[in-house]
Design an enzyme around this catalytic site. Structure first.
Site, PDB file in Angstrom:
ATOM      1  N   TYR A  68       0.798  -0.854  -0.667  1.00  0.00           N
ATOM      2  CA  TYR A  68       0.478   0.505  -0.020  1.00  0.00           C
ATOM      3  C   TYR A  68       0.866   1.475   0.175  1.00  0.00           C
ATOM      4  O   TYR A  68       0.631   2.545   0.199  1.00  0.00           O
ATOM      5  CB  TYR A  68      -0.894  -0.051   1.124  1.00  0.00           C
ATOM      6  CG  TYR A  68      -2.086  -1.259   1.453  1.00  0.00           C
ATOM      7  CD1 TYR A  68      -3.169  -1.864   0.512  1.00  0.00           C
ATOM      8  CD2 TYR A  68      -2.513  -0.912   2.323  1.00  0.00           C
ATOM      9  CE1 TYR A  68      -3.027  -2.816  -0.183  1.00  0.00           C
ATOM     10  CE2 TYR A  68      -3.341  -2.243   2.443  1.00  0.00           C
ATOM     11  CZ  TYR A  68      -4.416  -3.559   1.618  1.00  0.00           C
ATOM     12  OH  TYR A  68      -5.085  -4.001   1.226  1.00  0.00           O
ATOM     13  N   HIS A 132      -0.750 -11.917   0.873  1.00  0.00           N
ATOM     14  CA  HIS A 132      -0.931 -10.763  -0.053  1.00  0.00           C
ATOM     15  C   HIS A 132      -1.031 -12.466  -1.232  1.00  0.00           C
ATOM     16  O   HIS A 132       0.458 -12.084  -1.863  1.00  0.00           O
ATOM     17  CB  HIS A 132      -0.262  -9.778  -0.259  1.00  0.00           C
ATOM     18  CG  HIS A 132      -1.446  -8.159  -0.389  1.00  0.00           C
ATOM     19  ND1 HIS A 132      -0.644  -7.464  -0.011  1.00  0.00           N
ATOM     20  CD2 HIS A 132      -2.875  -8.170  -0.542  1.00  0.00           C
ATOM     21  CE1 HIS A 132      -1.776  -6.206  -0.031  1.00  0.00           C
ATOM     22  NE2 HIS A 132      -2.834  -7.256  -0.448  1.00  0.00           N
TER      23      HIS A 132
END
Length: 271
Positions: A68, A132
């Protein structure tokens, strides 16, 4: 409206989470994201105010990731003195560099990533770490990442771990060996329901991503928020839905809607 009295267990992790979590991709990255419109990254003052509002509204779950952008680095200083107020969830496996994602599920990179997140977030433990996925869920799970996370959990650096995947097979496999799965579950996409069913049957935690289809559901119907969250919380396995907003008004609307839904259900159960 507040969610403070509506916190619930995240499976059998021992963590108590608010039914809405604040996703923080929008404070660190605005490249390569799938929202209906573009946005500028908020400044530190805006992020500080957003975090204060989230706490006021009874939200205690923060979701971040190395992928992010600068999210972790920005959150660390802004959360100083508040560690006990938050359940911190971050991720391993994906790096986002120069506008491109790359994936590494090795034990060495997993440990490096966790230690870097600890430094960035100014903490000595992480409540939850998710893998992820690259989209090839089973291949990622066959790598070294889960054993490495289990070792980090034994060392006390993380309290729980799990998987943010894209397939039913990956989600179920991840729950067999881990504590939690993050799944896509919304009015448009319900293919991962078997993962939720497995979690409900085995006491595992479920976090929902894209609960409003990255904002697209908000463009549909007469009351899309209520319809969307009614579906999300219709499944008993769901502990929390991650909402990635930087708009204070939207955050309040989401909290009011979810609090109303859950309070009505609680009242109905009591009757």
């Amino acid at each position: 409206m507040t969610l403070a009295h509506l916190h619930r267990p995240l499976g059998n992790t021992g963590l108590q989470v608010s039914p809405l979590g604040l996703g923080t991709v929008k404070i660190g990255r605005n490249q390569g994201v799938k929202y209906p419109s573009g946005f500028d990254l908020p400044d530190d003052g805006q992020v500080r105010d957003l975090l204060a509002l989230a706490r006021e509204l009874g939200i205690n779950l923060l979701d971040t990731a190395p992928a992010y952008g600068t999210s972790e680095e920005r959150l660390g200083p802004l959360l100083q003195g508040q560690r006990q107020d938050w359940v911190l969830c971050t991720k391993v496996g994906e790096e986002f560099v120069d506008g491109q994602s790359r994936f590494d599920f090795s034990a060495a990179h997993t440990r490096f990533s966790v230690q870097r997140s600890l430094q960035r977030l100014h903490t000595d433990y992480l409540d939850l770490v998710l893998v992820h996925s690259s989209g090839d869920d089973l291949t990622a799970l066959e790598d070294e990442v889960y054993p490495a996370l289990q070792q980090l959990k034994q060392e006390g650096l993380i309290r729980a771990f799990g998987f943010s995947g894209k397939t039913v097979a990956g989600g179920v496999q991840a729950l067999r060996d881990g504590d939690c799965a993050m799944v896509t579950w919304n009015l448009r996409e319900q293919a991962e329901r078997p993962v939720l069913d497995y979690a409900a049957d085995h006491g595992k935690g479920i976090l929902v991503k894209k609960a409003l289809a990255s904002g697209h559901i908000c463009l549909e119907g007469e009351d899309p928020l209520t319809a969307g969250f009614e579906l999300v919380f219709s499944h008993p396995a769901v502990s929390s839905a991650i909402i990635g907003t930087i708009n204070p008004l939207h955050l309040r609307q989401n909290v009011t809607t979810v609090a109303g839904i859950l309070e009505r259900r609680t009242a109905g159960t009591a009757d």
